[in-house]
Design a protein around this motif. Structure first.
Motif, mmCIF file in Angstrom:
data_model
loop_
_atom_site.group_PDB
_atom_site.id
_atom_site.type_symbol
_atom_site.label_atom_id
_atom_site.label_comp_id
_atom_site.label_asym_id
_atom_site.label_seq_id
_atom_site.Cartn_x
_atom_site.Cartn_y
_atom_site.Cartn_z
ATOM 1 N N ALA A 23 0.830 -1.212 0.000
ATOM 2 C CA ALA A 23 0.000 0.000 0.000
ATOM 3 C C ALA A 23 0.860 1.255 0.000
ATOM 4 C CB ALA A 23 -0.922 -0.023 1.212
ATOM 5 N N SER A 24 1.876 1.255 0.859
ATOM 6 C CA SER A 24 2.733 2.448 0.914
ATOM 7 C C SER A 24 3.536 2.599 -0.372
ATOM 8 C CB SER A 24 3.659 2.351 2.126
ATOM 9 O OG SER A 24 4.412 1.149 2.098
ATOM 10 N N SER A 25 3.975 1.478 -0.967
ATOM 11 C CA SER A 25 4.736 1.554 -2.219
ATOM 12 C C SER A 25 3.853 2.048 -3.360
ATOM 13 C CB SER A 25 5.327 0.187 -2.561
ATOM 14 O OG SER A 25 6.205 -0.262 -1.539
ATOM 15 N N PHE A 26 2.635 1.489 -3.440
ATOM 16 C CA PHE A 26 1.719 1.964 -4.479
ATOM 17 C C PHE A 26 1.353 3.429 -4.257
ATOM 18 C CE2 PHE A 26 0.683 -2.513 -5.565
ATOM 19 C CZ PHE A 26 0.766 -2.406 -6.938
ATOM 20 N N GLY A 27 1.222 3.822 -2.986
ATOM 21 C CA GLY A 27 0.922 5.224 -2.700
ATOM 22 C C GLY A 27 2.011 6.136 -3.226
ATOM 23 N N LEU A 28 3.270 5.746 -3.044
ATOM 24 C CA LEU A 28 4.379 6.573 -3.524
ATOM 25 C C LEU A 28 4.421 6.640 -5.043
ATOM 26 C CD1 LEU A 28 7.216 5.445 -1.091
ATOM 27 C CD2 LEU A 28 6.130 7.685 -1.153
ATOM 28 N N ILE A 29 4.308 5.486 -5.692
ATOM 29 C CA ILE A 29 4.443 5.484 -7.156
ATOM 30 C C ILE A 29 3.258 6.132 -7.833
ATOM 31 C CG2 ILE A 29 3.421 3.216 -7.619
ATOM 32 C CD1 ILE A 29 5.768 2.746 -9.594
ATOM 33 N N LEU A 30 2.056 5.938 -7.259
ATOM 34 C CA LEU A 30 0.874 6.514 -7.880
ATOM 35 C C LEU A 30 0.822 8.031 -7.693
ATOM 36 C CD1 LEU A 30 -1.828 3.822 -7.004
ATOM 37 C CD2 LEU A 30 -0.733 4.222 -9.208
ATOM 38 N N CYS A 31 1.205 8.502 -6.521
ATOM 39 C CA CYS A 31 1.103 9.934 -6.244
ATOM 40 C C CYS A 31 2.232 10.738 -6.904
ATOM 41 C CB CYS A 31 1.110 10.187 -4.744
ATOM 42 S SG CYS A 31 -0.394 9.645 -3.920
ATOM 43 N N ILE A 32 3.419 10.154 -6.977
ATOM 44 C CA ILE A 32 4.570 10.917 -7.469
ATOM 45 C C ILE A 32 4.743 10.758 -8.976
ATOM 46 C CG2 ILE A 32 7.085 11.152 -7.332
ATOM 47 C CD1 ILE A 32 6.891 10.418 -4.383
ATOM 48 N N PHE A 33 4.594 9.534 -9.503
ATOM 49 C CA PHE A 33 4.990 9.293 -10.894
ATOM 50 C C PHE A 33 3.821 9.180 -11.871
ATOM 51 C CE2 PHE A 33 8.615 7.746 -8.418
ATOM 52 C CZ PHE A 33 9.646 8.406 -9.047
ATOM 53 N N VAL A 34 2.686 8.678 -11.449
ATOM 54 C CA VAL A 34 1.581 8.500 -12.402
ATOM 55 C C VAL A 34 1.132 9.828 -13.023
ATOM 56 C CG1 VAL A 34 -0.836 7.800 -12.613
ATOM 57 C CG2 VAL A 34 0.806 6.311 -11.459
ATOM 58 N N PRO A 35 0.981 10.946 -12.220
ATOM 59 C CA PRO A 35 0.583 12.203 -12.866
ATOM 60 C C PRO A 35 1.594 12.649 -13.942
ATOM 61 C CG PRO A 35 0.290 12.346 -10.524
ATOM 62 C CD PRO A 35 1.042 11.082 -10.773
ATOM 63 N N LYS A 36 2.885 12.429 -13.697
ATOM 64 C CA LYS A 36 3.895 12.843 -14.653
ATOM 65 C C LYS A 36 3.851 11.963 -15.903
ATOM 66 C CE LYS A 36 6.752 14.397 -10.831
ATOM 67 N NZ LYS A 36 7.937 14.148 -10.011
ATOM 68 N N CYS A 37 3.643 10.629 -15.669
ATOM 69 C CA CYS A 37 3.539 9.733 -16.816
ATOM 70 C C CYS A 37 2.308 10.075 -17.659
ATOM 71 C CB CYS A 37 3.485 8.278 -16.361
ATOM 72 S SG CYS A 37 5.048 7.671 -15.701
ATOM 73 N N TYR A 38 1.271 10.480 -16.989
ATOM 74 C CA TYR A 38 0.042 10.856 -17.699
ATOM 75 C C TYR A 38 0.318 12.040 -18.625
ATOM 76 C CZ TYR A 38 -4.675 12.611 -18.474
ATOM 77 O OH TYR A 38 -5.836 13.087 -19.058
ATOM 78 N N ILE A 39 1.053 13.038 -18.097
ATOM 79 C CA ILE A 39 1.381 14.212 -18.914
ATOM 80 C C ILE A 39 2.306 13.815 -20.057
ATOM 81 C CG2 ILE A 39 2.586 16.430 -18.894
ATOM 82 C CD1 ILE A 39 1.559 16.799 -16.034
ATOM 83 N N ILE A 40 3.307 12.982 -19.745
ATOM 84 C CA ILE A 40 4.262 12.576 -20.780
ATOM 85 C C ILE A 40 3.569 11.832 -21.901
ATOM 86 C CG2 ILE A 40 6.264 11.089 -21.250
ATOM 87 C CD1 ILE A 40 7.239 11.769 -18.428
ATOM 88 N N LEU A 41 2.675 10.931 -21.544
ATOM 89 C CA LEU A 41 2.077 10.040 -22.543
ATOM 90 C C LEU A 41 0.814 10.613 -23.171
ATOM 91 C CD1 LEU A 41 2.513 6.587 -20.698
ATOM 92 C CD2 LEU A 41 3.936 7.539 -22.526
ATOM 93 N N PHE A 42 0.012 11.292 -22.371
ATOM 94 C CA PHE A 42 -1.293 11.707 -22.892
ATOM 95 C C PHE A 42 -1.458 13.238 -23.041
ATOM 96 C CE2 PHE A 42 -1.861 7.674 -20.618
ATOM 97 C CZ PHE A 42 -2.269 6.877 -21.672
ATOM 98 N N LYS A 43 -0.609 14.008 -22.378
ATOM 99 C CA LYS A 43 -0.691 15.472 -22.474
ATOM 100 C C LYS A 43 0.677 16.048 -22.841
ATOM 101 C CE LYS A 43 -5.044 15.849 -21.047
ATOM 102 N NZ LYS A 43 -6.110 16.470 -21.852
ATOM 103 N N PRO A 44 1.170 15.712 -23.992
ATOM 104 C CA PRO A 44 2.518 16.197 -24.358
ATOM 105 C C PRO A 44 2.581 17.705 -24.476
ATOM 106 C CG PRO A 44 1.440 15.127 -26.217
ATOM 107 C CD PRO A 44 0.566 14.878 -25.052
ATOM 108 N N GLU A 45 1.427 18.355 -24.714
ATOM 109 C CA GLU A 45 1.436 19.811 -24.825
ATOM 110 C C GLU A 45 1.807 20.482 -23.515
ATOM 111 O OE1 GLU A 45 -2.772 18.531 -23.845
ATOM 112 O OE2 GLU A 45 -1.166 17.868 -25.210
ATOM 113 N N LYS A 46 1.596 19.756 -22.423
ATOM 114 C CA LYS A 46 1.972 20.330 -21.135
ATOM 115 C C LYS A 46 3.426 20.019 -20.768
ATOM 116 C CE LYS A 46 -2.670 20.257 -19.127
ATOM 117 N NZ LYS A 46 -3.500 19.837 -17.984
ATOM 118 N N ASN A 47 4.047 19.113 -21.522
ATOM 119 C CA ASN A 47 5.424 18.735 -21.231
ATOM 120 C C ASN A 47 6.378 19.691 -21.950
ATOM 121 O OD1 ASN A 47 7.673 17.400 -20.381
ATOM 122 N ND2 ASN A 47 7.391 15.602 -21.706
#
Length: 814
Positions: free
Chosen positions: A779-803
């Motif tokens: 739970a704590s590991s998923f909390g870290l990866i989901l909160c820190i990296f998923v939003p950035k991956c979302y921007i990289i992959l799906f919102k390149p205009e914001k990158n």
């Protein structure tokens, strides 16, 4: 009959006496025997006469010496027995001789008798002080073995002590533990029953009732005993009675039959053919004297000429009773006069029945024992022949001394006496079985020899017939047997044979029938459902084969794959602004540590071993500190970056890449040091936990040192709290460049999970303790990866205009 030496005989030929009325004005009349003659006892008396005649005709035993006899009727009463004892000890010479040449014709050297124990006790007390030997053929009371009280008493029948022990073993052999007891109210019955009850108690047999009766008791007393038998629940009745008493009881029971009862008899009645007429005793079993054969006895008994009969009042009465006629010519008109055509060969009664010579053989052996004692006292063996001097005057004590040493064999039967005057105890086991004609017959079904080793005394060679002609052993118990898995609990106020069957308590078993106690299983065993066997406890641990283990393993692998995938995305877009702006070096190190965090949870699944127990806790502690150190480094970088934008600030030169690496390594090194100290001093180890669950074993890793474990967790918690505080401080810094908000959320989740973990970890039982720990890691590991990296991956992959750098530096967008 007169002779050189005389032997006395006392037999209860009749049952009753005529009691005169004393008016104290005339001399009392002598006691007179009344009642019908007992043909069986008459046979005993004539067996004594036959034995003496046989000895007188012998050339080996007492050659040249003639034995005489004096046989008296005791009427089976104590008063007449005492009178006869005095008469035999005083002699019958009508003239007193003052000189030494006194005739010995009136003196008896020894006495055969009496049959009953009470009468034998009375007689022995009278003749014992004179050292006159007494050899009983039927008195079985164990009390007569006391040589202090009865120094001159011997017997050819075994003591009741052997019989009562045999009866108790017989009852135990058939599984009867709940019996009734009936006895004669005499020395024979009372002392014999007391001995039997002691033996029964040793064998674990309980007695529902113990009643006594005597032939002189009133009918109401007999009825009361019969009513006790009818109301009782015991199926088996042990009757230690004389034939006369039991006959009265059975006659009373025949009037109003009781439920079927299995009778167990003593030798005094179980071999008495007169008792076979009582069909309610069919199936009775008991011990009897061994059957024997006495050659020539039947011919002697049937050799009754008219002259012999007329010369003896007893034989005259026997003849008249047997043929229902009168020998006297002065018979009344309605009486039949014997005409001389009566043929004794056609008689069928106890007198002529020599098919089962039991007590008769005891009389025969008693006479021979006395003859051998006299022979040893007056005869001397020379090389050529045996010489006997019939003029030798012998004393009673000489015969007594020789009788103690007597050892001989006659007709295949050995005769000897032990120090108590008792013979070797051997019995036949007799069963009353119905014949095809419907009559009851005595059948020998086995033997009992008390001289054999313990447990080998019985020898049963034929099938039994039980009460009501049944072929199955009747059941006579107060309570049914307790099956395995239960124990006996005595019912309050009742004998030990009455009990309740209580199931064994948890964790205990009983594997025998009627177990008095349950006993606990060994530490690593547990009872089956029936609680009669201990089985090894099932071993429980969180394994890869169960659903919970599979789910947690899947999530662990999925988390590791997610971290690797995120790292791959970051690596492919490492030149993009969002990756470069978020400290790519710490991000890759954080993703690596998260991968290790996900994978270390796999070490918690499976059977604990020495290496897995040490690895799981140390790997978990080090990887999580590495993870939190990276997050803490990223948080500090955010704070320092905004501090560096202030005019005149050169803070970033103090927290460059080298310092960031040193910070992570320093924080991680401290955890490595804690883990090393823990492993060196008191490392975790596998153990079998037997306390959480009684019925199963939990395989788990013991912490070794609890201080080490909580130091590892405490250090992780300290870093997490410190990181959370810094992230909260940096969360409102401007621009999209700031990732402090994401770190704040991740650390909130991390701290919430581990704060919740502590009570859950402490209270979770068994393998769920491990599951809770794995859940907290995931739970704590998923909390870290989901909160820190998923939003950035979302921007990289799906919102390149914001990158873009422009978007990241735009201070106006929220």
């Amino acid at each position: 009959m007169d002779g050189d030496y005389a032997i006395g005989g006392v037999f209860g030929i009749r049952y009753y006496t005529h009691t005169p009325v004393h008016n104290y004005t005339t001399i009392p009349e002598p006691l007179k025997c009344t009642g019908r003659i007992n043909f069986r006892v008459l046979r005993f008396a004539l067996a004594m006469a036959f034995a003496i005649e046989e000895i007188n005709n012998s050339t080996e035993l007492l050659p040249g010496i003639k034995l005489g006899y004096q046989i008296h009727d005791s009427c089976t009463t104590v008063s007449v027995t005492m009178q006869v004892a005095f008469q035999l000890s005083n002699g019958l010479d009508p003239v007193f001789y003052p000189r030494d040449n006194c005739s010995q014709s009136g003196m008896v050297m020894a006495i055969v008798g009496e049959a009953e124990s009470t009468a034998s006790i009375i007689m022995s007390r009278v003749i014992g002080p004179f050292n006159i030997p007494q050899v009983s053929y039927f008195a079985t009371c164990a009390c007569l073995s006391d040589k202090q009280q009865f120094p001159s008493f011997f017997r050819t029948i075994p003591s009741d002590q052997f019989q009562t022990d045999a009866l108790a073993k017989l009852i135990k052999h058939f599984g009867w533990t709940w019996i009734g007891a009936v006895r004669s109210d005499s020395d024979y019955g009372n002392k014999g029953m007391a001995s039997f009850l002691d033996a029964a108690q040793r064998e674990g047999i309980c007695v529902e009732y113990s009643e006594s009766l005597h032939r002189t008791h009133t009918r109401s007393r007999i009825q009361r005993v019969a009513d006790v038998i009818r109301r009782s629940t015991a199926v088996v009745i042990v009757a230690f009675t004389a034939s006369a008493e039991l006959k009265l009881l059975l006659e009373e029971l025949s009037l109003k039959p009781s439920p079927p009862r299995q009778w167990i008899g003593s030798e005094s009645w179980v071999t008495n053919r007169d008792m076979l007429k009582f069909s309610i005793c069919a199936g009775a079993i008991g011990f009897g004297i061994q059957k024997s054969v006495i050659p020539g006895l039947r011919e002697f008994l049937l050799d009754l000429s008219p002259t012999k009969v007329a010369a003896s009042p007893v034989l005259t009465e026997f003849w008249e009773d047997a043929f229902n006629c009168r020998l006297e010519k002065s018979a009344a008109k309605d009486e039949i006069v014997c005409d001389g055509t009566e043929d004794i060969q056609t008689l069928q009664n106890q007198y002529t029945d020599t098919s089962q010579l039991r007590a008769t053989n005891m009389v025969y052996k008693a006479v021979y024992a006395i003859a051998h004692a006299i022979h040893n006292a007056v005869c001397k063996d020379t090389n050529s022949a045996t010489q006997c001097d019939k003029s030798t005057r012998i004393e009673f004590k000489q015969v007594l001394a020789q009788l103690k040493k007597v050892t001989f064999s006659k007709n295949g039967y050995d005769v000897s006496f032990d120090i108590n005057g008792d013979p070797v105890a051997t019995y036949e086991l007799v069963n009353w079985q119905k014949s095809e004609s419907g009559s009851i017959e005595m059948v020998t079904v086995g033997l009992y020899d008390a001289s054999l080793p313990k447990g080998q005394e019985f020898s049963i060679n034929r099938n039994f017939t039980w009460v009501d002609g049944g072929t199955h052993v009747p059941v006579s118990v107060c309570s049914d047997s307790c099956p395995p898995g239960t124990r006996k609990v005595l019912q309050k106020g009742k004998p030990i044979c009455c009990y309740d069957c209580v199931p064994c308590p948890e964790g205990e078993i009983s594997n025998t029938t009627d177990s008095p106690d349950c006993f606990p299983c060994p530490k690593e065993f547990w009872p089956n459902a029936e609680r009669d066997t201990c089985f090894p406890k099932p071993v429980e641990f969180l394994s890869f084969d169960e659903v919970l283990g599979i789910i947690l393993a899947v999530f662990s692998v999925a988390g590791a794959c997610l971290a690797i995938t995120t790292a791959a995305v970051f690596f492919l877009h490492r030149t993009s602004p969002i990756v470069r702006a978020n400290n790519s070096e710490l991000s890759f190190l954080l993703l690596f540590s998260l991968t290790l965090c996900f994978l270390c949870s796999l070490t918690f699944i499976g059977a604990p071993s020495h290496w897995s127990c040490r690895l799981r806790h140390t790997a978990f502690g080090i990887t999580f500190v590495l993870c939190i150190s990276c997050v803490l480094g990223k948080t500090i970088v955010v704070l320092m970056a905004f501090k560096a934008t202030l005019p005149g600030s050169n803070v970033m030169k103090w927290f460059g890449p080298l310092q960031q690496r040193m910070t992570v390594l320093s924080f991680t090194f401290i955890q490595v040091l804690i883990c090393t100290i823990w492993l060196c001093l008191s490392p975790p180890f596998p153990m079998k936990n037997l306390t959480i669950y009684k019925e199963r074993i939990i395989l788990e890793c013991a912490l070794g040192s609890a201080i080490g474990f909580w130091a590892v967790l405490g250090y992780i918690g300290l870093l997490a709290v410190f990181c959370l505080v810094l992230a909260v401080l940096a969360r409102k810094l401007p621009d999209n460049f700031n990732e402090a908000k994401l770190i704040t959320f991740s650390m909130l989740i991390f701290c919430a999970v581990w704060i919740t973990f502590i009570p859950a970890y402490v209270s979770s039982p068994g393998k769920f303790t491990v599951a809770v720990e794995i859940f907290a890691i995931l739970a704590s590991s998923f909390g870290l990866i989901l909160c820190i990296f998923v939003p950035k991956c979302y921007i990289i992959l799906f919102k390149p205009e914001k990158n873009t750098k422009k978007h990241l530096m735009n201070k106006n967008e929220s």
